[in-house]
Design a protein around this motif. Structure first.
Motif, PDB file in Angstrom:
ATOM      1  N   ALA A  60       6.247  10.791  44.149  1.00  0.00           N
ATOM      2  CA  ALA A  60       6.853  12.118  44.047  1.00  0.00           C
ATOM      3  C   ALA A  60       8.351  12.026  43.730  1.00  0.00           C
ATOM      4  N   PHE A  61       9.006  11.016  44.288  1.00  0.00           N
ATOM      5  CA  PHE A  61      10.442  10.803  44.062  1.00  0.00           C
ATOM      6  C   PHE A  61      10.701  10.531  42.576  1.00  0.00           C
ATOM      7  N   MET A  62       9.883   9.669  41.991  1.00  0.00           N
ATOM      8  CA  MET A  62      10.028   9.396  40.563  1.00  0.00           C
ATOM      9  C   MET A  62       9.726  10.646  39.731  1.00  0.00           C
ATOM     10  N   GLY A  63       8.649  11.336  40.090  1.00  0.00           N
ATOM     11  CA  GLY A  63       8.274  12.536  39.348  1.00  0.00           C
ATOM     12  C   GLY A  63       9.364  13.595  39.404  1.00  0.00           C
ATOM     13  N   LEU A  64       9.948  13.749  40.587  1.00  0.00           N
ATOM     14  CA  LEU A  64      11.029  14.720  40.781  1.00  0.00           C
ATOM     15  C   LEU A  64      12.175  14.435  39.809  1.00  0.00           C
ATOM     16  N   HIS A  65      12.514  13.161  39.667  1.00  0.00           N
ATOM     17  CA  HIS A  65      13.619  12.803  38.785  1.00  0.00           C
ATOM     18  C   HIS A  65      13.266  13.002  37.313  1.00  0.00           C
ATOM     19  N   VAL A  66      12.114  12.472  36.915  1.00  0.00           N
ATOM     20  CA  VAL A  66      11.770  12.502  35.485  1.00  0.00           C
ATOM     21  C   VAL A  66      11.555  13.943  35.022  1.00  0.00           C
TER      22      VAL A  66
ATOM     23  N   LYS B 291       6.708  21.319  34.930  1.00  0.00           N
ATOM     24  CA  LYS B 291       7.175  22.645  35.367  1.00  0.00           C
ATOM     25  C   LYS B 291       6.573  23.746  34.496  1.00  0.00           C
ATOM     26  N   GLU B 292       6.415  23.442  33.211  1.00  0.00           N
ATOM     27  CA  GLU B 292       5.873  24.452  32.288  1.00  0.00           C
ATOM     28  C   GLU B 292       4.414  24.757  32.648  1.00  0.00           C
ATOM     29  N   MET B 293       3.648  23.725  33.013  1.00  0.00           N
ATOM     30  CA  MET B 293       2.260  23.971  33.419  1.00  0.00           C
ATOM     31  C   MET B 293       2.216  24.750  34.732  1.00  0.00           C
ATOM     32  N   GLN B 294       3.077  24.383  35.665  1.00  0.00           N
ATOM     33  CA  GLN B 294       3.095  25.121  36.940  1.00  0.00           C
ATOM     34  C   GLN B 294       3.429  26.586  36.704  1.00  0.00           C
ATOM     35  N   ALA B 295       4.385  26.828  35.805  1.00  0.00           N
ATOM     36  CA  ALA B 295       4.760  28.221  35.512  1.00  0.00           C
ATOM     37  C   ALA B 295       3.600  28.989  34.895  1.00  0.00           C
TER      38      ALA B 295
ATOM     39  N   GLN C 172      12.959  16.504  36.399  1.00  0.00           N
ATOM     40  CA  GLN C 172      14.175  17.249  36.770  1.00  0.00           C
ATOM     41  C   GLN C 172      13.872  18.394  37.725  1.00  0.00           C
ATOM     42  N   MET C 173      13.131  18.092  38.781  1.00  0.00           N
ATOM     43  CA  MET C 173      12.724  19.126  39.752  1.00  0.00           C
ATOM     44  C   MET C 173      13.642  19.068  40.974  1.00  0.00           C
ATOM     45  N   THR C 174      14.916  19.436  40.787  1.00  0.00           N
ATOM     46  CA  THR C 174      15.898  19.271  41.854  1.00  0.00           C
ATOM     47  C   THR C 174      16.237  20.557  42.603  1.00  0.00           C
ATOM     48  N   HIS C 175      15.751  21.708  42.136  1.00  0.00           N
ATOM     49  CA  HIS C 175      15.943  22.926  42.932  1.00  0.00           C
ATOM     50  C   HIS C 175      15.169  22.766  44.249  1.00  0.00           C
TER      51      HIS C 175
END
Ligand code: FE2
Length: 426
Positions: free
Chosen positions: A326-332, A294-298, A334-337
């Motif tokens: 993607a499901f695993m990445g989402l969890h690790v 998320k920090e890189m995307q930001a 914490q991309m739940t928004h």
């Protein structure tokens, strides 16, 4: 009159449209009424998406789990040693057979573009010969990019640079590397420079395994960003893994990320494998094996999810389903928004397609007619269910179909048939 018509599907952006196809191209994306077609796929209520793209894989090792033995420690280093044994005894025919079997899985899951690293360490280059044969065999339906990958280190392995260069001469598409596995930090940095110079001289893209370690001092991505700018390779370089960034000092990362963004590097995170391989030397707390997504995307850095391994010396599981990744990445991460979950879908479709530089990718007139019909209503539901790929179209041809699954319940007073679709408020 179309050759193929996908009727009434929901596109990833929420639009409902018919998709008309002639030959290997999409020619219309709009309401097409009762237009005639040689073949019609009814997709009302189903998600229609461009194909999944895996930007990081190892096809030469895929489906070799247990050969010649399993990775007992579960570490990256035992996996590399084990693969070193296997590549000496595996024939080109065996590697081709396993790779084609994997590509069949991929097609059935709507995964129609793969960037695969190919080990160039062994001077026989049997791996390269085999994967080039596979690339040609699957070309009518699957785009396979090959990266010349010096698994044992381009300087550390005898003849490493020579073998990698020979692989490029044979027709491998990109330059790879593994700076964190060279003998010293200094040699790792020198390898980044040498590999980027080689790519620049040949007009090739670069994709390095970069800092796949828990060591916060592994900072080869800094050199990669610098060399990318110095050599004018902006937008053509990817850094895979970047797990050391997880453990880096926050101040240093605050300096690093703008440099990575300025060099227009892309990042590829591989959550399935890194969540099991990283942190193996930790007791507790045990670090997550993932870079700072998320920090890189930001910071404006494109980040894609890659699969890396399926049934090989590093990873015992895997199904060729990028939605699992993607499901695993989402969890690790914490991309739940809802916006973040949506981004996770893009990270296995649009984002890696751009990293690979795929021509004509997407669902618009003039795009290549490759798409997937999923048993889900939207991208987030697709992530939740990882559902059946009802139909897969590759370059204008229907190449796979899977029946819609439905549970038959036997419960008093409850519905007899169950699907797990669910819309908010419904
Ligand atoms: Fe890898």
């Amino acid at each position: 009159m179309f050759d193929l018509l996908i009727r009434g599907g929901t596109l990833p952006d929420g639009r409902v449209a018919d998709i008309g196809i002639r030959g290997d191209r999409i020619v219309a994306v709009e309401a097409l009424g009762e237009a005639e077609a040689g073949e019609v796929i009814e997709a009302a209520g189903d998600l229609v998406t461009p194909p999944f793209v895996d930007p990081h894989f190892h096809l030469d090792a895929a489906l070799s789990y247990g050969l010649p033995r399993i990775n007992a420690s579960g570490t990256l280093l035992e996996g590399i040693a084990l693969w070193g044994e296997l590549r000496r005894i595996a024939t080109a025919e065996e590697m081709i057979e396993r790779a084609l079997a994997y590509c069949d899985w991929a097609v059935s899951m709507g995964l129609l573009a793969i960037r695969s690293h190919v080990d160039t360490t062994d001077p026989s280059l049997r791996t390269v010969e085999a994967m080039i044969a596979v690339r040609e065999a699957v070309r009518p339906y699957l785009d396979l990019q090959l990266v010349a990958f010096p698994q044992d280190g381009v300087f550390r392995a005898p003849g490493g640079m020579e073998n990698l260069t020979r692989a490029l001469d044979m027709g491998v598409d990109l330059v790879g590397g593994i700076p964190h596995f060279e003998r010293t930090m200094a040699e790792g940095a020198t390898s980044v420079t040498a590999l980027c110079e080689l790519a620049a001289a040949r007009g090739l893209r670069v994709d390095l395994h970069c800092d796949e370690t828990d060591d916060p001092m592994s900072r080869h991505v800094e050199t990669l960003a610098h060399e990318t700018q110095r050599l004018g390779l902006q937008g053509r370089v990817a850094a895979s893994h970047l797990t050391s960034m997880h453990s880096m000092d926050n101040y240093y990362v605050s300096k690093l990320l703008p440099l990575v963004a300025e060099a227009e590097l892309a990042a590829i995170a591989n959550p399935l494998i890194n969540i099991v391989i990283q942190g193996r030397h930790d007791s507790f707390p045990k670090r997550r094996g993932l870079t700072r997504v998320k920090e890189m995307q930001a910071a404006g850095i494109p980040v894609a999810w890659g699969q890396d391994c399926v049934r090989d010396p590093w990873y015992p599981l895997g199904t060729a389903d990028m939605l699992d990744v993607a499901f695993m990445g989402l969890h690790v991460a914490q991309m739940t928004h809802p916006d973040e979950m949506r981004a996770c879908f893009d990270m296995v479709t649009d984002v890696p397609a751009a990293i690979l530089g795929l021509e004509g990718y997407g669902l618009a007139p003039d795009c290549v007619a490759s798409l997937v019909v999923l048993d889900a209503g939207d991208p987030v539901e697709a992530l939740r269910l990882r559902p059946a790929r009802l139909a897969v179209v590759a370059k204008g041809r229907v190449v796979s179909r899977t029946p819609r699954p439905e549970a038959q319940l036997a419960l008093p007073g409850r519905p007899e048939r169950l699907r797990r679709r669910h819309r908010a408020g419904a």
